[in-house]
Enzyme design. Structure first.
Site, PDB file in Angstrom:
ATOM      1  CD  GLN A  58      -2.768   1.221   2.476  1.00 19.38           C
ATOM      2  OE1 GLN A  58      -2.357   0.721   3.523  1.00 19.38           O
ATOM      3  NE2 GLN A  58      -3.914   1.881   2.418  1.00 19.38           N
ATOM      4  CB  THR A  64      -9.337   0.031   6.802  1.00 19.71           C
ATOM      5  OG1 THR A  64     -10.603   0.710   6.764  1.00 19.71           O
ATOM      6  CG2 THR A  64      -8.610   0.398   8.090  1.00 19.71           C
ATOM      7  CE1 TYR A  85      -7.465  -3.167  10.444  1.00 20.59           C
ATOM      8  CE2 TYR A  85      -9.040  -4.900  10.983  1.00 20.59           C
ATOM      9  CZ  TYR A  85      -8.734  -3.715  10.338  1.00 20.59           C
ATOM     10  OH  TYR A  85      -9.671  -3.096   9.571  1.00 20.59           O
ATOM     11  CG  ASN A 154     -15.705  -2.468  13.338  1.00 19.04           C
ATOM     12  OD1 ASN A 154     -15.590  -3.691  13.278  1.00 19.04           O
ATOM     13  ND2 ASN A 154     -15.249  -1.654  12.395  1.00 19.04           N
ATOM     14  CE  LYS A 335      31.390 -24.991  18.568  1.00 18.54           C
ATOM     15  NZ  LYS A 335      31.912 -25.465  17.233  1.00 18.54           N
ATOM     16  CG  HIS A 347      34.300 -28.695  38.970  1.00 19.38           C
ATOM     17  ND1 HIS A 347      33.331 -28.466  39.919  1.00 19.38           N
ATOM     18  CD2 HIS A 347      34.792 -29.926  39.235  1.00 19.38           C
ATOM     19  CE1 HIS A 347      33.250 -29.513  40.722  1.00 19.38           C
ATOM     20  NE2 HIS A 347      34.123 -30.412  40.323  1.00 19.38           N
ATOM     21  CE1 TYR A 350      33.463 -24.170  23.806  1.00 21.74           C
ATOM     22  CE2 TYR A 350      35.615 -24.832  22.988  1.00 21.74           C
ATOM     23  CZ  TYR A 350      34.302 -24.449  22.750  1.00 21.74           C
ATOM     24  OH  TYR A 350      33.833 -24.342  21.486  1.00 21.74           O
ATOM     25  CB  SER A 389      42.362 -30.860  37.124  1.00 22.55           C
ATOM     26  OG  SER A 389      41.319 -31.521  37.813  1.00 22.55           O
TER      27      SER A 389
END
Length: 472
Positions: A58, A64, A85, A154, A335, A347, A350, A389
């Site tokens: 539009q 409307t 809407y 409405n 990951k 503990h 990664y 560790s």
């Protein structure tokens, strides 16, 4: 909204406002879905493109009725037309189904969704005849003082028969605003002798929209409460519903428990008896029966096997798969990691791009160094392995079943099954080094470290002046 982002794209419970209307149409089985775009059209179209809808631009915002005409020619015809809407995300699909049922069972050509408010200022009013039939819809600007007292308003939501696109071409703009109102369709249907009706809902809040950020927050609060209530009635415990956020795409089995501040997003699925600790965020994850996530953990794109536990303060990133009974402790990040049954990483570790066999123990401070600056590499750790560790495994590595890695090792080679790997420099003890160091600091030692100053005054113990090497 005072924002560079178009209003329709402001988020409500993880989904842009307009996407809620698109989803409602999809759930109703709509054959054609056309989204009319204007302000910020390119952004809106880009955001909704994955939903498989079509768009009608539009270019001029002329009301409307004008917006409806932009979309009408894209409809295939031969079916009812539902008009929704983009800023009314709270309208339940159940209400829309009831609207469609009433429209069809009443053999109506047009049915408008209405509600009642003590003060309907700002809304178009539903004007009925003596017998209750709908005569017209009057916009606020054009209403007489008597019409403005009408409480039935409405909502702007309509269901119309297949003649609607053609009738809409007859809408004029002879009104104070000079705009084309879709509400004029009601009069056009009546002029043609067709039946029009209204479907009044009990809760006008269902058609509540948002025109600023305060209203946006109110919308989200109401919808969040609605979703939370449904889960609680289905057997899920929410210790503090007011601080719990669950998106509507999430499924939760009975007897699960969510502590305060929990956020569940996306395609997350929780099995029976799952416990999510306070202030944890879970996105697009599958948690099987009996999983426990301790507080302040962040999980995304992961699968957690039966009776596994995670956290506190753990992060599971996309591609993580935990087998049954796996333990991930505090400050552990994974990951693209697959950990088989009974693996423990307690503990400060990664684990990236790695496969770990069952019952392996990952010691504190273990790092799988998976990135060489350009590419990611995979490491495979067998079953029953003990990683000491503060070890670093430089990918790609293969560590055989039952192997040991001595604490503090940095591995740049594979470890055969059952072997023990030690990869660290030999210890050197340099006699009286610390005494010479501290004495060189002068008076500052006495001022800041009185115990150490006293120790320096003692007679030094006999020590080897040369480096002492010890091998075991």
């Amino acid at each position: 909204m005072r924002s560079k982002l178009p209003k329709m794209l402001h988020m409500v419970l993880g989904r842009p406002m307009v996407a809620w209307s698109v989803r409602a149409a999809q759930q109703l089985g709509a054959r054609d879905i056309v989204v009319v775009t204007g302000h910020g059209a390119a952004q809106v179209e880009e955001a909704l493109a994955p939903l498989g809808v079509r768009f009608a631009r539009q270019e001029q915002q002329l009301g409307t009725g004008h917006a409806f005409l932009q979309a009408a020619h894209l409809l295939q015809g031969g079916a009812d037309v539902l008009l929704l809407y983009g800023d009314s995300p709270m309208l339940p699909v159940s209400t829309l189904r009831s609207l469609l049922d009433a429209h069809r069972s009443g053999h109506n050509a047009l049915t408008v969704l209405t509600g009642e408010l003590p003060d309907a200022t700002g809304y178009g009013r539903i004007i009925r005849g003596a017998g209750g039939e709908v005569l017209k819809i009057v916009e606020e600007k054009a209403a007489t003082p008597q019409e403005r007292l009408v409480r039935e308003f409405n909502s702007g939501v309509y269901v119309m028969d297949e003649a609607a696109p053609e009738l809409a071409r007859q809408i004029g703009h002879d009104n104070p605003a000079g705009e084309y109102y879709v509400t004029d369709l009601l009069a056009l249907y009546r002029q043609s002798g067709a039946r029009v009706a209204a479907f009044r809902i009990d809760d006008p809040g269902e058609v509540m929209g948002a025109n600023d950020r305060l209203q946006l927050a109110e919308l989200e609060s109401i919808m969040r409460a609605r979703i939370n209530e449904a889960h609680m009635r289905a057997g899920v415990t929410l210790q503090d519903p007011a601080t719990t956020l669950i998106e509507d795409t999430v499924t939760i089995a009975p007897d699960s428990l969510l502590e305060p501040g929990v956020i569940l997003r996306g395609q997350t699925r929780l099995g029976e008896g799952v416990v999510i600790g306070a202030y944890s965020v879970v996105t697009d994850c599958v948690l099987e029966d009996g999983v426990r996530v301790k507080p302040h953990s962040v999980l995304e794109g992961s699968v957690l096997g039966r009776a596994s536990d995670v956290g506190p303060f753990a992060r599971l990133r996309a591609g993580t798969v935990l087998g049954e009974g796996v333990h991930i402790g505090n400050f552990v990040e994974t990951k693209n990691a697959r950990l088989e049954q009974g693996v423990k990483a307690g503990h400060l570790s990664y684990l990236g791009d790695v496969q770990v066999g069952q019952e392996t123990n990952i010691g504190a401070g273990t790092i799988v160094a998976n990135f060489d600056g350009l590419n990611k590499h995979q490491t495979r750790i067998g079953a029953g392995v003990f990683i000491g560790s503060n070890s670093t495994l430089i990918s790609p590595r293969v560590i055989g079943d039952g192997a040991f890695v001595a604490g503090g090792s940095t591995l740049n080679g594979d470890v055969p099954e059952g072997a023990m790997a030690i990869a660290r420099g030999q210890q050197r003890n340099i006699g009286n080094w610390s005494r010479r160091y501290w004495l060189g600091m002068g008076e500052r030692v006495a001022q800041k470290l009185p115990w150490l100053a006293g120790w320096l005054e003692r007679e030094p113990q006999p020590q080897q002046a040369e480096t002492e090497r010890v091998e075991r």
